[in-house]
Design a protein around this motif. Structure first.
Motif, PDB file in Angstrom:
ATOM      1  N   LYS A  67       0.471  10.165 -21.499  1.00 50.39           N
ATOM      2  CA  LYS A  67       1.766   9.045 -21.548  1.00 50.39           C
ATOM      3  C   LYS A  67       1.969   8.136 -20.224  1.00 50.39           C
ATOM      4  N   THR A  68       1.259   8.565 -19.133  1.00 51.83           N
ATOM      5  CA  THR A  68       1.414   7.975 -17.968  1.00 51.83           C
ATOM      6  C   THR A  68       0.442   6.505 -17.693  1.00 51.83           C
ATOM      7  N   LYS A  69      -0.547   7.215 -18.798  1.00 50.77           N
ATOM      8  CA  LYS A  69      -1.954   5.949 -19.177  1.00 50.77           C
ATOM      9  C   LYS A  69      -0.672   4.313 -20.136  1.00 50.77           C
ATOM     10  N   SER A  70       0.216   4.859 -20.903  1.00 54.50           N
ATOM     11  CA  SER A  70       1.630   4.177 -21.314  1.00 54.50           C
ATOM     12  C   SER A  70       1.976   3.778 -20.889  1.00 54.50           C
ATOM     13  N   ASP A  71       3.419   4.163 -20.324  1.00 53.93           N
ATOM     14  CA  ASP A  71       4.007   4.100 -19.569  1.00 53.93           C
ATOM     15  C   ASP A  71       3.257   2.631 -18.350  1.00 53.93           C
ATOM     16  N   HIS A  72       2.787   3.035 -17.960  1.00 52.20           N
ATOM     17  CA  HIS A  72       1.383   2.288 -16.683  1.00 52.20           C
ATOM     18  C   HIS A  72       0.807   1.391 -16.727  1.00 52.20           C
ATOM     19  N   PRO A  73       0.434   0.870 -17.661  1.00 51.58           N
ATOM     20  CA  PRO A  73      -1.059   0.196 -18.469  1.00 51.58           C
ATOM     21  C   PRO A  73      -1.208  -0.218 -17.426  1.00 51.58           C
ATOM     22  N   GLY A  74      -1.164  -0.985 -15.802  1.00 51.43           N
ATOM     23  CA  GLY A  74      -1.956  -1.142 -15.274  1.00 51.43           C
ATOM     24  C   GLY A  74      -2.787  -0.297 -14.552  1.00 51.43           C
ATOM     25  N   ILE A  75      -2.240   0.799 -14.804  1.00 55.05           N
ATOM     26  CA  ILE A  75      -3.433   1.643 -13.821  1.00 55.05           C
ATOM     27  C   ILE A  75      -4.992   1.884 -13.914  1.00 55.05           C
ATOM     28  N   PHE A  86       0.627  -1.018  -0.479  1.00 53.06           N
ATOM     29  CA  PHE A  86      -0.221   0.017  -0.082  1.00 53.06           C
ATOM     30  C   PHE A  86       0.297   1.357   0.055  1.00 53.06           C
ATOM     31  N   ILE A  87       1.009   2.091  -0.620  1.00 53.65           N
ATOM     32  CA  ILE A  87       1.103   3.791  -0.398  1.00 53.65           C
ATOM     33  C   ILE A  87       0.694   4.474   0.484  1.00 53.65           C
ATOM     34  N   PRO A  88       1.894   4.163   1.643  1.00 54.36           N
ATOM     35  CA  PRO A  88       1.329   4.809   3.147  1.00 54.36           C
ATOM     36  C   PRO A  88       1.121   6.712   2.825  1.00 54.36           C
ATOM     37  N   THR A  89       1.319   7.665   1.729  1.00 53.15           N
ATOM     38  CA  THR A  89       1.123   8.521   1.558  1.00 53.15           C
ATOM     39  C   THR A  89       0.705   9.130   0.284  1.00 53.15           C
ATOM     40  N   GLU A  90      -0.778   9.076  -0.091  1.00 51.07           N
ATOM     41  CA  GLU A  90      -0.451   9.930  -2.064  1.00 51.07           C
ATOM     42  C   GLU A  90      -0.938  11.285  -1.747  1.00 51.07           C
ATOM     43  N   PRO A  91      -1.674  11.299  -2.678  1.00 52.54           N
ATOM     44  CA  PRO A  91      -1.645  13.276  -3.046  1.00 52.54           C
ATOM     45  C   PRO A  91      -3.469  12.979  -3.069  1.00 52.54           C
ATOM     46  N   ARG A  92      -4.064  14.020  -3.057  1.00 48.40           N
ATOM     47  CA  ARG A  92      -5.718  14.058  -3.097  1.00 48.40           C
ATOM     48  C   ARG A  92      -5.575  15.249  -4.245  1.00 48.40           C
ATOM     49  N   ASN A  93      -5.009  16.138  -4.339  1.00 46.87           N
ATOM     50  CA  ASN A  93      -5.010  17.643  -4.841  1.00 46.87           C
ATOM     51  C   ASN A  93      -3.474  17.844  -5.527  1.00 46.87           C
ATOM     52  N   CYS A 127       2.791   5.398  -9.947  1.00 46.37           N
ATOM     53  CA  CYS A 127       2.179   4.534 -10.398  1.00 46.37           C
ATOM     54  C   CYS A 127       3.582   2.921 -10.352  1.00 46.37           C
ATOM     55  N   LYS A 128       4.425   2.921 -10.389  1.00 38.36           N
ATOM     56  CA  LYS A 128       5.789   2.306 -10.204  1.00 38.36           C
ATOM     57  C   LYS A 128       5.182   1.867  -8.736  1.00 38.36           C
ATOM     58  N   ALA A 129       5.389   2.463  -7.634  1.00 39.05           N
ATOM     59  CA  ALA A 129       4.686   2.232  -6.643  1.00 39.05           C
ATOM     60  C   ALA A 129       3.734   1.200  -6.392  1.00 39.05           C
ATOM     61  N   SER A 130       2.817   1.691  -7.292  1.00 34.23           N
ATOM     62  CA  SER A 130       1.447   0.080  -7.223  1.00 34.23           C
ATOM     63  C   SER A 130       0.784   0.262  -8.501  1.00 34.23           C
ATOM     64  N   PRO A 131       1.766  -0.597  -9.371  1.00 32.01           N
ATOM     65  CA  PRO A 131       1.516  -0.658 -10.889  1.00 32.01           C
ATOM     66  C   PRO A 131      -0.175  -1.031 -11.402  1.00 32.01           C
ATOM     67  N   ASN A 132      -1.371  -1.219  -9.754  1.00 33.30           N
ATOM     68  CA  ASN A 132      -2.682  -0.865 -10.158  1.00 33.30           C
ATOM     69  C   ASN A 132      -3.498   0.856  -9.619  1.00 33.30           C
TER      70      ASN A 132
END
Length: 551
Positions: free
Chosen positions: A342-350, A279-286, A303-308
């Motif tokens: 680009k983010t989606k292309s680099d990380h297809p599982g997100i 799990f990601i201990p800190t992630e952004p809201r805004n 996205c590297k930290a969590s492929p989904n």
């Protein structure tokens, strides 16, 4: 004014938090840790357990604990239930001092506020640390401390001058670390009450304020537009979240704008790797509105930290003129779209999850359709289309702003604990209770009222239509045949039908308004005796268009 004389005074907070996903409100620890570092009489106080949930016996509990000072952290969704509890507490024990603060406290702008809530002794607006600390000092020694000198407080016939709280002027403190044992005990108790598997997040703040004045937002409440950053090191706090498996939500207004934001997320990623965290201990809201290159780098880390990972994209609208009407700064949609793709292309599982506001000026049925078609290109995984809530501190609260932009608003009974709850959820409101008294579910913090803003050009019908298209998108998003071609054909075939359906629903809402004085944003199910989410209404029309239900 109530003056207390107990040798060791007892302070209790109410911070009801029944909304989903569950949020563990750390307000007690923000104020307490500051006071214990910077206040005068910290040894004179005992801090009672915070109450995070409404219970039928909660007033008895408050009184049985010999509470001296009762503090309320009020938000849109808990205001009615919290104030109801405080009123009853005051009736049964008038000696208890009651302090109210939070985003839904408007004592400094409403002349009749203390007439409506005459049981309240003090209200705090703006930043609360210094004001609350001074109030605690005053309660111990009212002769030495002067009420007139305390900033950001309101009491009957007195509104103190506003002062911006600056972290750099005080000894650094951490609401998460300074009282870590007690903090963890309450956090774990909270988790056990909602279920260990329930999603619970901790609001994590590194900076306050926002330099922008978006019409729908009350982030700074018109009080100040400068960003005020904390001075303590973020690393020990993130270490604490990692060690105790706490999921925190970085709630700053523009994550990616500060110099520390990128290294903060690099550190989060390193701690995940080091501890093999899932799990990601800190992630952004805004995310930052204009610093998109930095935002893209943070997206990449997450996205590297969590492929989904769910990449949340706050858009409000993809149209420049619509954004200009609501004073929302952002890069043009084409650039924003390229970054997301680009983010989606680099990380297809997100998963990519945009946020929109319904009822905005400048929108049309064609633009609603085109927005959703644009989202198929990425593709967006799930869309959140939110009602525009009229917040009393937001620029849109100005009647002149609404008149200029052809906006109106109406009171809405909102039975859903945020949109998307399953229609069979046990938190659904009892319809028979609602008919007896619409305030019953409100008092129990199971629902709330909103003032919903929308453009008069499309009217309430336009809001409902927008909800329908978003609901259709979300239902079809995982279907292999879904895409721009499929949605284009669907809209060509069924858009007029759904516009007519939205018109019928708008007429029903007007009937409810004539009966109750507000819209009922849900499905009144007399057979199963519950008020379900509005999605239950919308689904029956979508079922027809998909051939899953007879017309």
């Amino acid at each position: 004014m109530k003056k207390l004389s107990r040798c060791l005074m007892r302070v209790k907070f109410l911070a009801f938090s029944d909304t989903k996903p569950y949020s563990f409100n750390p307000i007690t620890y923000w104020l307490r840790s500051f006071y214990e570092k910077n206040g005068t009489y910290s040894n004179e106080y005992e801090w009672l357990p915070t109450e995070y949930f409404y219970e039928d016996n909660i007033v008895d509990k408050i009184l049985s604990e010999s509470t001296d000072i009762l503090c309320l952290s009020v938000y849109l969704w808990n205001f009615e239930s919290m104030m109801r509890v405080a009123r009853e507490v005051s009736l049964r024990d008038p000696s208890i001092s009651i302090i109210v603060g939070g985003p839904e406290c408007h004592a400094h702008t409403e002349d009749d506020w203390f007439d409506k809530y005459d049981f309240v002794d003090f209200a705090v607006y703006g930043d609360g640390e210094k004001a609350f600390a001074d109030l605690l000092d005053w309660h111990v020694d009212p002769e030495k401390a002067s009420l007139d000198s305390i900033p950001n407080i309101v009491y009957r016939d007195h509104v103190a001058k506003h002062a911006i709280f600056r972290f750099r002027e005080w000894e650094e403190y951490s609401p998460y670390l300074d009282l870590s044992d007690e903090f963890l005990a309450e956090y774990k108790s909270f988790k056990s009450k909602v279920g260990d598997d329930a999603f619970v997040y901790l609001p994590y703040e590194r900076a306050r304020g926002c330099m922008y004045s978006c019409a729908f937002c009350d982030w700074q409440g018109g009080l100040h537009y400068k960003v005020n950053s904390r001075i303590n090191d973020y690393k020990p706090e993130i270490d604490f979240f990692v060690e105790n498996k706490i999921r925190s939500m970085h709630i700053d207004a523009n994550v990616g704008m500060l110099k520390e934001d990128l290294p903060l997320y690099e550190y989060v990623y390193s701690k995940m790797q080091e501890n093999d965290l899932k799990f990601i201990p800190t992630e952004p809201r805004n995310m930052a509105k204009l610093h998109k290159d930095k935002v893209a780098k943070i997206y990449d880390i997450l996205c590297k930290a969590s492929p989904n990972y769910n990449v949340k994209v706050s858009l409000q609208s993809i149209y420049d003129d619509v954004l200009s009407y609501i004073d929302r700064p952002d890069v043009p949609w084409d650039k924003h779209k390229r970054i997301i793709m680009k983010t989606k292309s680099d990380h297809p599982g997100i998963k990519v999850v945009p946020e929109l506001i319904m009822g905005l000026p400048g929108m049309t049925y064609d633009r609603v359709n085109e927005t959703h078609l644009e989202f198929t290109d990425i593709p967006m995984t799930h869309i959140f289309s939110y009602e525009w809530i009229l917040l009393k501190k937001a620029p849109a609260y100005s009647a002149s702003y609404r008149e200029k932009n052809n906006l109106t608003y109406a009171k809405v009974f909102y039975p859903a604990i945020f949109t998307g709850t399953d229609t069979g959820d046990t938190d659904s409101i009892s319809y028979s209770d609602f008919l007896k008294d619409p305030s019953i579910p409100i008092n129990k913090n199971q629902a709330y009222y909103i003032d919903m803003v929308y453009s008069t050009d499309m009217g309430i019908k336009g809001v409902i239509y927008h909800k329908m298209i978003t609901r259709l998108y979300n239902r079809m998003a995982y279907d292999p045949k879904f895409g721009r071609e499929w949605l284009t054909e669907y809209l060509n075939d069924h858009s007029e039908f759904l516009i007519d359906a939205a018109a019928k629903e708008a007429e029903l809402q007007e009937e409810l308004f004539d009966t109750y004085g507000f819209y009922v944003w849900g499905k009144c199910d007399t057979i199963n005796n519950r008020i379900n989410n509005y999605e239950a209404v919308i689904d029956r029309y979508i079922d027809i268009t998909l051939g899953e239900k007879d017309p």
